[in-house]
Structures are given as C-alpha cells and as structure tokens.
Design a protein around this motif. Structure first.
Motif, PDB file in Angstrom:
ATOM      1  N   LEU A  24     -15.198 -31.466 -89.179  1.00  0.00           N
ATOM      2  CA  LEU A  24     -15.336 -32.855 -89.276  1.00  0.00           C
ATOM      3  C   LEU A  24     -16.666 -33.180 -89.627  1.00  0.00           C
ATOM      4  O   LEU A  24     -16.448 -34.488 -90.558  1.00  0.00           O
ATOM      5  CB  LEU A  24     -15.474 -33.331 -87.660  1.00  0.00           C
ATOM      6  N   ALA A  35     -15.327 -28.651 -85.040  1.00  0.00           N
ATOM      7  CA  ALA A  35     -15.875 -29.787 -85.362  1.00  0.00           C
ATOM      8  C   ALA A  35     -16.400 -29.273 -86.589  1.00  0.00           C
ATOM      9  O   ALA A  35     -17.220 -30.454 -87.061  1.00  0.00           O
ATOM     10  CB  ALA A  35     -16.871 -29.127 -84.385  1.00  0.00           C
ATOM     11  N   THR A  72     -11.299 -31.919 -93.083  1.00  0.00           N
ATOM     12  CA  THR A  72     -10.751 -31.350 -91.620  1.00  0.00           C
ATOM     13  C   THR A  72     -10.374 -30.648 -90.844  1.00  0.00           C
ATOM     14  O   THR A  72      -9.862 -29.761 -90.584  1.00  0.00           O
ATOM     15  CB  THR A  72     -10.557 -32.826 -91.143  1.00  0.00           C
ATOM     16  N   GLY A 128     -12.306 -24.678 -81.401  1.00  0.00           N
ATOM     17  CA  GLY A 128     -13.344 -26.277 -81.645  1.00  0.00           C
ATOM     18  C   GLY A 128     -14.127 -26.209 -82.408  1.00  0.00           C
ATOM     19  O   GLY A 128     -14.172 -26.555 -82.420  1.00  0.00           O
ATOM     20  N   ARG A 129     -14.278 -25.401 -82.828  1.00  0.00           N
ATOM     21  CA  ARG A 129     -16.142 -25.409 -83.882  1.00  0.00           C
ATOM     22  C   ARG A 129     -15.926 -25.426 -84.682  1.00  0.00           C
ATOM     23  O   ARG A 129     -16.229 -26.215 -85.513  1.00  0.00           O
ATOM     24  CB  ARG A 129     -16.014 -23.657 -83.630  1.00  0.00           C
ATOM     25  N   LEU A 166     -23.465 -24.231 -84.977  1.00  0.00           N
ATOM     26  CA  LEU A 166     -22.597 -25.226 -85.740  1.00  0.00           C
ATOM     27  C   LEU A 166     -23.679 -25.247 -87.194  1.00  0.00           C
ATOM     28  O   LEU A 166     -23.163 -25.528 -87.793  1.00  0.00           O
ATOM     29  CB  LEU A 166     -22.394 -26.011 -85.148  1.00  0.00           C
TER      30      LEU A 166
END
Lengths: 450, 450
Positions: free
Chosen positions: B363, B360, B399, B356-357, A277
C-alpha cells in the motif's frame, strides 16, 4: 538427533519458577548453545531475564553469542550493563565485537570501560571494517614460539587450554610475533617430545590480510579447504584467526546480498522480521522508481507508433507477451552470468566466449519461441500477417534479450561495478524499449510496407 | 600470501622436459594442492600427462581430488586405467566417490575392480543419493572404543595417523560400532593418561542420518557451528563424517540452485563453461515456453478491451510501464520471501505476519508510485483523466503484486513445493494478467462510465 525443545522449555520454566539454580545449571550444561537458544525463544521476557541472571557468566557468554542482535539488546537492557559486561567478557571475541559494534555509543563505552583489558582488545577489533577479515576474525587462538619443544608446547597447552576454544591448528610465531608457520595438534601429538617446533612445523603457511574483503576470505576457504585461516597485518604479525563456521555465515550473507540485488532490492543484512517496514520500503522504492522512470520511455515509443496500432489494434494484444518473453530471456541470461561471475566460473577475459555462446543460444531459443508464437498468434484469427509479425519479433527479441542479458553484467565488471546491480529488472527495462521498437518496425514493414 | 603461479609453471615445465623426477617431487611437496591445480591449468595435455606419471601416487591423489570432473576424466584417459586406479585409491573417499560416479560404467567397474578393498568401500558410498549426507561424506575418520584409556588412544593415533587426514573430533563407538560419544583431540591431550574415554567423552553427540538431504546438513552446520559432523545409519552405526569445507561447497551449490530457479532457469550443477549449449538450451526453454503460454492469456484480456483501446489509444502507451512495475514489485516481494524461507528467517507459521507486512508495504509503495505515475503520465498531454487512470492503476497493481509476490512462495511451502519455483517470472506472469484487468476496468469506469 534433534533435542526435544518443548520438553526442555517446560523443565526450564519450572526450574526458573522454583529458583533451583543448581538444577538449572546442571540441565543446560549438557546442551549445545544453539538448542538453548531455541528454548529461550519460547520463554517470555521476565523468564529470559531470570535465566541470564541465574546461570554462570561463562555459559551465558556462549549463549548470548548465538542470539540475534535484537534479542541480545533486549537481554542487556533487562539485566543491566554491569552483569552484561561480565557476560560479554566471556563471549568469543568476534561475537562480542559484532554485538558491541551495534550498541548505542554510550552503552558501548560503558561496557568497554567495565571490561578493562578485554575491553582494549575489543576496541582494537572494532577498528576494522565490518566486512573485512578483521571484522570477522576472533582473537582466541593458540600461538607458540618456533624454538619450543613439542613437550614444552603440550605442557603450555594444558595450562592455557581452558581459555581457548579453537586449537586444532597451532600457529607458530617468532620473537616479533610474526607468523612463521603452522602445526596441527595431531602432528604435535605424534611428534618426538624433544623435537623443536621449527623442525616439525609447516613453514608454507597461508594467511589473509586483516583488511581483505570477506568475499576474498570465502574464496580462500573454498580453494584451500581449511578449517581455519590466520589473519596477519601488513608487518606479518599474527592478529587473529577466522574459522570455517564463520565463513559459512559469510558465504550465506554474500549469496543473500546477490539474490536481493538481482531482484532489484537494495540489500538488507538483517533477518526479515528484524527489518522495520520503513527499511523494507526504502530497500524497494529506490529501484521501483528508477525502473519506472526508465521504463516510461516505452510510453514514448508506443506514442510514436500510435497510428500503426490504431490501424491494426490486434498488434496491441501481443505487447505484454513479447516484452515478457524478452524480459524472461534476458533475466535468464543475466542471472546465469552474474552467478557465474560470483563463483568465478566466468572471468572478465571470457567476455568473447560468453557472448558467443549466449548469442548462439539466443538464436536457437528465438527459433523455438518463434515457432510457438506463430501457432499461438494464429489462433487469434485473421490472416497470416499478424502471426508472422509476432513470430519474427519473438525471434529477434529473444535473441537480442539473451545477448543483452549476458553482456550487461560483464560490462559492469569491466567498469568495476558489481555485476549483480545489472539486476533482472534493469535488463528487462532495457530489453523492453529495444523490443517494442523491433516489434513495430517489423509490423510497419509487413503490414504497411511492400 | 599468493604463490607465484607463472614462475611455478616455468619451473615445472623445465623439470618435466628434463625428466628430473626427484626435483619435481621436491618442488611440489611444499605446495598446496590448490596451487598445483592452478599451475596445471597452464600446462598442455602432454605435460599434464607426464606430470601425473612422474609424481608419487599419494600426491597425485590429493591433486586429482581438487580438479573439476572434465579435467579428471581427461587425465584418466591419458594415463590409463591401471595407474588411475592407483591414484584414485589415494584420493579422499568422498572425492573418489564423486569422480567415479560420473565415469562411464565400464571404466567405473574396471577401476573399482582394480582397487580391491578400497573399491568395496567406494561401491558402498556410491549407493547413496548424490545430494544426501551419504553422498557428501568421507569415510576417513578416527573412531575409538569407549573403554580405551587416553594413553592407549594416543598410542593408537600415532600408529594409524599417517592415513587419516581429519582427526580433530575423535568419535567414540561401542562394540556394535554405534556412535556413543565424541572427544576433541585437545581434550584427549590434556586428559589424565589413565582416564577412560567413556568418562571424558561428550555423550551428547550430534549426528546426521546418512539419507538426510544436503540442505539439512548445511543448516545443522550453521546452527551448531561444527567443523565436522558424524553420519550414522538407521541403527546408529557410524558410517562417515562430513567436514566444514565440503559444507561450504554445498552451501554455494544450494545458493546457485536457488538463484537459477528464481530466474526461471532449470538449475544446472556444473560450472558455466562445462555445460554444453544443448544443456543450457534445455535449462531455459522449459520456462520460456511455459511462461509464454501462460502470458498469452494477456492477449485474450487485451482482445476483450480492444474497443476501449481504440477509443482511447493513449491507454496503450502505459501498458508496458504498468505491467513492468507490477512485475518488479512482485519480484522484489517474492525474492525476499523465497530467500527468507531458504535461510529460515521465515517459517510457514509466519504466513499471517508476512502477508500483513507485505500488504502494508504494498500500500505504501503503491501510494508513492501512484504519485510519480500521475506526474509522469501528465506530461503526455491531454486532460487529467488518463493520468488519474494510470495513477489509480499503479496504486492497485503495485499493492496487488506485492501481496501476490509474497503469498506464492509461502503457498508453495504449504503445498510442499520448493518455494524457489515461484520464480520471479512466474509471479510476473500472474501479476500481468491481474494487472491488465485492473487497468482496463479502471479505464472503462473513468473514461466511459459515470
């Protein structure tokens, strides 16, 4: 004809559990390493470890070469450096070099030391740049001397054959190991047994320099349509070969890199899920920030025209629409030119032709879009003035954006910068500032001027 | 080692002028067809015509196969259909099929009729879809029977060798011409002379169906790392082979197509300068119009918030900046996911992981951008409220855009649509509408609410 992976996984699992080494070896012997890799993905870590302990090192080497680095590292950790060295000795040297280059330095040295002579060969390969011929090539090839006979050559091939995987093109070297010719296995087979290699070989042999960039290698393969190409050093000494399957990988890598640049992403050379990430963040934040700061001049431009906007608030309704259209037109032109440059349809000398075409194209696109914009803006209600301003602006913006979008990548090439860095978002940002200025000048002229 | 093209052109020109056919033939005999093509670009039309009349048809066939279609058509027109038919008979069948498919129908029929049996073979190839295995494959390959001996096979190879260009993998067929195995020339050479092919061949032979899409072919070559792959029909009968050099071309074609789609350009499969202005126009106007009409809803959104804008005109200063950042973040995510899907790093089953990645990631990127936005907006002057609105909006928009940009290509795959159609501009348009709504809701809440 696809292999049934699920059934394979079950069989392998059962054989590992019952520790039936011979049966397992017999089962996988018939399979292509790529299918074995698919099967391995479905095993858990302990099963994978057991697998790599049971099977012979030659087969293990083939399979290990097909895995992604993260999986390779995991297996090396679980089976230990000693067995890993044995397996890596059995890998194709180009795959082995790629793997070892990414290992932690202490593991790398331990493994190379354990490998003795093959270790030396790999150390040599590791000296080359990753994206050069030296970084892609393998050292498994067949080389024969020019003064051998066809019969003697075939006898030599029979002796050394088990160790050489690629032997369609046979390279001919002189006493100093310099590349002097090439002969295909087919030509060798049909030749007179007593014929000298020097007489039947093709002495007009293409080669690539060991430090040549991988993009150049891809272009040579596309131009000359070879299945393999020899690599030589500055003295003309044969040092390795590159095969078409590796070039296919390089071509895909280069395309992926260009696609990422065009989208303003700093290119990553790992598969998506192998990239942490943190690395994904770094690859995107750079351009997001740069473009944000560049785009913020639009705020200054709008501030200048705030009185105009206050007096005719409807003008603001069309801001996103206008700059979006400019951005799209610019991105279309830029992407087309970037790709044209990449596949060598377009050269730097074509600058005038490209600009001429794109300008003409921009004018025609601008007219078409202006018509649509006029109708669309007219539906907002009110008089004819706003639709006219919007239509005139769309025409000017689309024309300008197409020309700018085509110009920037070519300017990049002239400045010796990778044209793909003239990403669509960068073009968009430049076009936005110009576009807003055009819009409000037209607005002031029409609404407030004569 | 590059051939000196300029010197070559001069020599060839002189030989054509003096009509020294033998010398010309001797000169080009040593050259690679690709170099001859470079040389031909520098000749004028009459010189090119003379060239193709002088040289032997076999060499002419090789060279013609390397030219782009526009050049091929020009030469056919100048030398006439009769000689053209002779030359096309000498081309590799896959290149011949590609050429003939693009000729006007009457020329095509005349040429095929003049070619007799080879004409029938080509008519067969022309039935296949252009982008399928059948459309890429060639019919020049070596096939042997399973009950032959190694010695007999090599004798057969010597007899038929002059006509076959690719003979590294030798395919084994049964009495009904069905593919049953493969043997490499090397294995043949080192085998016992009396060994039966059936005993030394590999019966686990990979193949691809004649109607398979070319993308599937590229993936098979990348997975199994072959230099050639046999093509079979639904009965398992061997119908042709595809070689790695053709796959390299296909891979580049596919990458170019994806790049164009991502930029909202309807893909063209011709080189840039071979594409007429009209075709370029059509390839871009489609999406420009569609996106314009889609983006025009932003006008409606802004109209709704016109009172808010009137009361705080500074809000308008940041509109381009906000939607631009959303567009960039969305394009980055979309492009990464589209490419990941194309090279099979990402599969449809990874939907949850990807979202999901990316969420994240969005954000974290949003936080970083919000900080920068706050500082930048603060420099405009005035109080804290506008910078807070801008910063909060940037956070929410980046986001949202990252998540949407990642989601749309995956949704496309689930709906069996090409993910590359979820172009950056399309994602941008969707993100703009949502972004503006978010911005003004936050603005109203902060500036006018409690």
């Amino acid at each position: 004809m696809e292999t049934n992976i699920a059934a394979l996984v079950e069989k392998v699992r059962a054989l590992i559990l019952s520790q039936s080494a011979d049966e397992l070896i017999g089962l996988i012997d018939d399979l292509h390493p790529a299918d074995i890799v698919d099967m391995l993905q479905s095993l858990d870590d302990s099963e994978r470890e057991a697998f790599f302990r049971i099977i012979p090192v030659e087969k293990a080497g083939e399979i290990l070469g097909e895995l992604e680095f993260e999986d390779q590292a995991g297996i090396i950790d679980s089976i230990g450096l000693s067995r890993s060295s044995q397996i890596i000795s059995e890998m194709a040297t180009d795959d082995a070099a790629d793997l070892i280059a990414e290992l932690p330095a202490d593991h790398r040295d331990q493994i190379l030391d354990a490998m003795n002579s093959e270790g030396e060969e790999l150390r040599g390969l590791l000296r080359y740049e990753e994206d050069s011929s030296g970084g892609i090539m393998t050292t498994e090839y067949v080389a024969v001397k020019a003064d051998w006979t066809a019969e003697y050559t075939m006898a030599q091939l029979r002796k050394s054959a088990p160790d050489v995987h690629t032997a369609y093109y046979i390279y001919v070297i002189d006493a100093a190991d310099r590349l002097v010719g090439v002969i295909s296995l087919r030509e060798l087979v049909i030749a007179d047994l007593n014929a000298r290699i020097a007489d039947i070989m093709d002495d007009n042999v293409q080669s690539v320099h060991v430090d040549a960039d991988q993009e150049e290698v891809v272009q040579m393969f596309q131009k000359y349509r070879y299945l393999a190409l020899p690599v030589v050093d500055s003295d003309g000494v044969l040092t390795g070969i590159i095969t078409a399957d590796d070039v296919l990988d390089v071509a895909e890598e280069e395309a992926t890199e260009d696609i990422q640049k065009i989208a303003a992403v700093v290119p990553l050379d790992k598969p998506y899920f192998s990239t942490r990430l943190r690395e994904l963040f770094k690859s995107r934040i750079v351009w997001l920030m740069v473009l944000f700061l560049a785009e913020s001049i639009t705020g200054g431009i709008l501030q200048k025209f705030s009185d105009t906007m206050k007096s005719a608030i409807e003008l603001t309704f069309f801001i996103p629409l206008l700059i979006d259209s400019g951005g799209n037109a610019g991105a279309q032109a830029a992407t087309t030119v970037i790709r044209g440059l990449a596949v060598r349809d377009i050269r730097i000398k074509d600058l005038g032709r490209v600009l001429g075409r794109e300008l003409a194209l921009g004018l025609i696109l601008g007219c078409a879009m202006a018509a649509v914009a006029f109708l669309r803006a007219g539906r907002v209600g009110g008089g004819f003035e706003i639709p006219m301003v919007v239509a005139a602006s769309v025409f000017a913006i689309v024309t300008m954006a197409t020309a700018v979008g085509a110009l920037l990548p070519m300017a990049a090439v002239a400045l010796k910068v990778d044209p793909a860095t003239m990403s669509a978002p960068l073009v968009t940002t430049i076009v936005d500032g110009l576009g807003l200025t055009i819009y409000f000048f037209i607005a002031k002229a029409v609404l407030l001027g004569a």
